[in-house]
Motif scaffolding. Structure first.
Motif, PDB file in Angstrom:
ATOM      1  N   TYR A  60       0.850  -1.195   0.000  1.00 44.15           N
ATOM      2  CA  TYR A  60       0.000   0.000   0.000  1.00 44.15           C
ATOM      3  C   TYR A  60       0.884   1.242   0.000  1.00 44.15           C
ATOM      4  O   TYR A  60       1.905   1.263   0.716  1.00 44.15           O
ATOM      5  N   PRO A  61       0.560   2.264  -0.821  1.00 44.20           N
ATOM      6  CA  PRO A  61      -0.665   2.498  -1.593  1.00 44.20           C
ATOM      7  C   PRO A  61      -0.592   2.077  -3.052  1.00 44.20           C
ATOM      8  O   PRO A  61      -1.449   2.467  -3.840  1.00 44.20           O
ATOM      9  N   ASP A  62       0.460   1.308  -3.419  1.00 46.74           N
ATOM     10  CA  ASP A  62       0.520   0.833  -4.798  1.00 46.74           C
ATOM     11  C   ASP A  62      -0.536  -0.243  -5.044  1.00 46.74           C
ATOM     12  O   ASP A  62      -0.843  -0.544  -6.210  1.00 46.74           O
ATOM     13  N   VAL A  63      -1.058  -0.791  -3.992  1.00 43.17           N
ATOM     14  CA  VAL A  63      -2.201  -1.707  -4.051  1.00 43.17           C
ATOM     15  C   VAL A  63      -3.245  -1.165  -3.085  1.00 43.17           C
ATOM     16  O   VAL A  63      -2.904  -0.466  -2.110  1.00 43.17           O
ATOM     17  N   PRO A  64      -4.527  -1.441  -3.309  1.00 41.52           N
ATOM     18  CA  PRO A  64      -5.556  -0.889  -2.425  1.00 41.52           C
ATOM     19  C   PRO A  64      -5.519  -1.525  -1.041  1.00 41.52           C
ATOM     20  O   PRO A  64      -5.060  -2.657  -0.876  1.00 41.52           O
ATOM     21  N   PRO A  65      -6.017  -0.810  -0.028  1.00 38.71           N
ATOM     22  CA  PRO A  65      -6.092  -1.381   1.313  1.00 38.71           C
ATOM     23  C   PRO A  65      -7.219  -2.420   1.378  1.00 38.71           C
ATOM     24  O   PRO A  65      -8.138  -2.420   0.551  1.00 38.71           O
ATOM     25  N   HIS A  66      -7.121  -3.299   2.356  1.00 40.77           N
ATOM     26  CA  HIS A  66      -8.216  -4.246   2.585  1.00 40.77           C
ATOM     27  C   HIS A  66      -9.324  -3.512   3.358  1.00 40.77           C
ATOM     28  O   HIS A  66      -9.062  -2.940   4.426  1.00 40.77           O
ATOM     29  N   LEU A  67     -10.507  -3.555   2.830  1.00 37.74           N
ATOM     30  CA  LEU A  67     -11.629  -2.813   3.426  1.00 37.74           C
ATOM     31  C   LEU A  67     -12.754  -3.767   3.806  1.00 37.74           C
ATOM     32  O   LEU A  67     -13.028  -4.745   3.104  1.00 37.74           O
ATOM     33  N   ALA A  84     -26.032  -5.014   6.640  1.00 38.30           N
ATOM     34  CA  ALA A  84     -26.051  -6.369   6.093  1.00 38.30           C
ATOM     35  C   ALA A  84     -26.493  -6.373   4.628  1.00 38.30           C
ATOM     36  O   ALA A  84     -25.938  -7.112   3.808  1.00 38.30           O
ATOM     37  N   ASP A  85     -27.474  -5.545   4.315  1.00 39.99           N
ATOM     38  CA  ASP A  85     -28.016  -5.535   2.952  1.00 39.99           C
ATOM     39  C   ASP A  85     -27.234  -4.642   1.992  1.00 39.99           C
ATOM     40  O   ASP A  85     -27.197  -4.903   0.784  1.00 39.99           O
ATOM     41  N   ASP A  86     -26.604  -3.585   2.526  1.00 43.38           N
ATOM     42  CA  ASP A  86     -25.978  -2.580   1.665  1.00 43.38           C
ATOM     43  C   ASP A  86     -24.455  -2.686   1.597  1.00 43.38           C
ATOM     44  O   ASP A  86     -23.817  -1.949   0.842  1.00 43.38           O
ATOM     45  N   ARG A  87     -23.872  -3.576   2.369  1.00 49.34           N
ATOM     46  CA  ARG A  87     -22.405  -3.668   2.440  1.00 49.34           C
ATOM     47  C   ARG A  87     -21.766  -3.868   1.077  1.00 49.34           C
ATOM     48  O   ARG A  87     -20.849  -3.127   0.685  1.00 49.34           O
ATOM     49  N   GLU A  88     -22.217  -4.858   0.339  1.00 45.25           N
ATOM     50  CA  GLU A  88     -21.597  -5.188  -0.945  1.00 45.25           C
ATOM     51  C   GLU A  88     -21.738  -4.040  -1.949  1.00 45.25           C
ATOM     52  O   GLU A  88     -20.802  -3.726  -2.699  1.00 45.25           O
ATOM     53  N   GLN A  89     -22.890  -3.421  -1.967  1.00 47.34           N
ATOM     54  CA  GLN A  89     -23.116  -2.312  -2.896  1.00 47.34           C
ATOM     55  C   GLN A  89     -22.193  -1.143  -2.582  1.00 47.34           C
ATOM     56  O   GLN A  89     -21.617  -0.525  -3.501  1.00 47.34           O
ATOM     57  N   LEU A  90     -21.999  -0.826  -1.319  1.00 49.46           N
ATOM     58  CA  LEU A  90     -21.145   0.300  -0.935  1.00 49.46           C
ATOM     59  C   LEU A  90     -19.671   0.010  -1.249  1.00 49.46           C
ATOM     60  O   LEU A  90     -18.951   0.897  -1.733  1.00 49.46           O
ATOM     61  N   LEU A  91     -19.225  -1.196  -0.980  1.00 48.47           N
ATOM     62  CA  LEU A  91     -17.828  -1.542  -1.281  1.00 48.47           C
ATOM     63  C   LEU A  91     -17.569  -1.507  -2.788  1.00 48.47           C
ATOM     64  O   LEU A  91     -16.522  -1.028  -3.237  1.00 48.47           O
ATOM     65  N   ALA A  92     -18.543  -2.005  -3.564  1.00 48.19           N
ATOM     66  CA  ALA A  92     -18.375  -1.989  -5.015  1.00 48.19           C
ATOM     67  C   ALA A  92     -18.328  -0.554  -5.529  1.00 48.19           C
ATOM     68  O   ALA A  92     -17.600  -0.248  -6.488  1.00 48.19           O
ATOM     69  N   GLY A  93     -19.044   0.340  -4.869  1.00 45.37           N
ATOM     70  CA  GLY A  93     -19.056   1.729  -5.292  1.00 45.37           C
ATOM     71  C   GLY A  93     -17.755   2.454  -5.021  1.00 45.37           C
ATOM     72  O   GLY A  93     -17.511   3.547  -5.577  1.00 45.37           O
ATOM     73  N   LEU A  94     -16.865   1.876  -4.215  1.00 47.43           N
ATOM     74  CA  LEU A  94     -15.580   2.506  -3.900  1.00 47.43           C
ATOM     75  C   LEU A  94     -14.498   2.182  -4.926  1.00 47.43           C
ATOM     76  O   LEU A  94     -13.416   2.793  -4.900  1.00 47.43           O
ATOM     77  N   GLU A  95     -14.779   1.280  -5.837  1.00 48.84           N
ATOM     78  CA  GLU A  95     -13.749   0.825  -6.762  1.00 48.84           C
ATOM     79  C   GLU A  95     -13.199   1.962  -7.628  1.00 48.84           C
ATOM     80  O   GLU A  95     -11.970   2.085  -7.817  1.00 48.84           O
ATOM     81  N   GLU A  96     -14.058   2.814  -8.111  1.00 49.84           N
ATOM     82  CA  GLU A  96     -13.607   3.918  -8.952  1.00 49.84           C
ATOM     83  C   GLU A  96     -12.735   4.890  -8.161  1.00 49.84           C
ATOM     84  O   GLU A  96     -11.690   5.355  -8.666  1.00 49.84           O
ATOM     85  N   THR A  97     -13.116   5.183  -6.926  1.00 54.98           N
ATOM     86  CA  THR A  97     -12.324   6.082  -6.082  1.00 54.98           C
ATOM     87  C   THR A  97     -10.935   5.498  -5.818  1.00 54.98           C
ATOM     88  O   THR A  97      -9.918   6.219  -5.856  1.00 54.98           O
ATOM     89  N   ILE A  98     -10.891   4.201  -5.578  1.00 50.17           N
ATOM     90  CA  ILE A  98      -9.604   3.546  -5.312  1.00 50.17           C
ATOM     91  C   ILE A  98      -8.695   3.613  -6.527  1.00 50.17           C
ATOM     92  O   ILE A  98      -7.488   3.952  -6.428  1.00 50.17           O
ATOM     93  N   GLN A  99      -9.232   3.344  -7.705  1.00 51.32           N
ATOM     94  CA  GLN A  99      -8.426   3.359  -8.922  1.00 51.32           C
ATOM     95  C   GLN A  99      -7.908   4.761  -9.236  1.00 51.32           C
ATOM     96  O   GLN A  99      -6.770   4.922  -9.703  1.00 51.32           O
ATOM     97  N   ALA A 105      -1.858   8.194  -0.695  1.00 47.22           N
ATOM     98  CA  ALA A 105      -2.627   7.933   0.525  1.00 47.22           C
ATOM     99  C   ALA A 105      -4.102   8.200   0.219  1.00 47.22           C
ATOM    100  O   ALA A 105      -4.471   9.294  -0.200  1.00 47.22           O
ATOM    101  N   MET A 106      -4.936   7.201   0.437  1.00 47.06           N
ATOM    102  CA  MET A 106      -6.311   7.315  -0.052  1.00 47.06           C
ATOM    103  C   MET A 106      -7.386   7.034   0.991  1.00 47.06           C
ATOM    104  O   MET A 106      -8.573   7.113   0.679  1.00 47.06           O
ATOM    105  N   VAL A 107      -7.018   6.740   2.236  1.00 49.30           N
ATOM    106  CA  VAL A 107      -8.027   6.336   3.214  1.00 49.30           C
ATOM    107  C   VAL A 107      -9.025   7.461   3.487  1.00 49.30           C
ATOM    108  O   VAL A 107     -10.235   7.232   3.562  1.00 49.30           O
ATOM    109  N   PHE A 108      -8.536   8.695   3.630  1.00 46.58           N
ATOM    110  CA  PHE A 108      -9.459   9.805   3.890  1.00 46.58           C
ATOM    111  C   PHE A 108     -10.459   9.951   2.747  1.00 46.58           C
ATOM    112  O   PHE A 108     -11.666  10.137   2.962  1.00 46.58           O
TER     113      PHE A 108
END
Length: 232
Positions: A60-67, A84-99, A105-108
């Motif tokens: 890290y940060p050359d690879v994304p953090p484990h979230l 429980a219902d929205d976890r997967e959708q929210l994590l998938a929505g972070l992919e563009e921000t991570i890339q 440094a990208m945690v903030f």
């Protein structure tokens, strides 16, 4: 970024989230994400919240953090949000921000994007409920208005109406003419009936001259009596 750089980011994050960040290990921590729902006042129990667990890989940060997104025990719930219902959708929505932030440094940035996405998710669901209620009201109103709607006018319906209207006017005119003639007959003064001399005499309406005339027409009572006396 090595361990030293990771530690520097961790210190910056603590200055930004002094009450929200908690260390789990030297390379792992969690940040509490509290949602601010527009148009809603904070309840006595507080606002809905969840935690984002972050673990640094060596690269890290050359690879994304484990979230990982986790529910917080006893945290206030919200009818339009479920970890429980929205976890997967929210994590998938972070992919563009991570890339977009790879190599920095990208945690903030991740925490900010996650909070915004969760709040938008809640707002979208609230809007959907409001829209459904409005559509239901509009449908009910439209159904009610049908009671007051007339027949739609077309060339065919207009011609049919016109024929009926003209026929009705003719019948009305005929009735009025009949009533007018009937009223004239009632108002007509009858001519008096001319009585004969006998009728006038019998009714006691004749004068002296009339009596003499009546005598001519009627039986010669006085003359007959005179003739009878002389014959005797």
């Amino acid at each position: 970024m090595g361990r030293e750089e990771q530690a520097e980011e961790r210190e910056v994050l603590e200055s930004i989230f002094p009450d929200e960040i908690t260390d789990i290990s030297e390379t792992e921590f969690k940040v509490t994400v509290t949602l601010d729902i527009p148009g809603e006042e904070e309840s006595e129990e507080g606002s809905p919240a969840f935690s984002l667990n972050v673990k640094y890989p060596d690269e890290y940060p050359d690879v994304p953090p484990h979230l990982e997104i986790q529910a917080i025990p006893d945290a206030p719930s919200h009818p339009n949000f479920s970890v429980a219902d929205d976890r997967e959708q929210l994590l998938a929505g972070l992919e563009e921000t991570i890339q977009e932030n790879m190599g920095m440094a990208m945690v903030f940035t991740i925490v900010s994007a996650l909070k915004e996405a969760a709040e938008q998710l809640v707002q979208d669901r609230k809007d959907a409920v409001t829209k459904a209620e409005e559509e239901q009201l509009l449908a009910a109103e439209a159904e009610e208005n049908k009671k007051f709607e007339g027949t739609r006018v077309t060339p065919e319906t207009f011609m049919k109406w016109r024929e009926g209207f003209l026929k009705e006017m003719e019948e009305k005119h005929a009735r009025e003419e009949e009533e007018r003639l009937a009223d004239l007959k009632k108002a007509k003064v009858k001519e008096p009936v001319k009585l004969t001399g006998r009728q006038l005499w019998e009714r006691g309406l004749a004068g002296k001259g009339d009596e003499e005339e009546e005598g001519e027409d009627g039986p010669p009572v006085d003359g007959m009596q005179k003739l009878k006396v002389e014959a005797t």
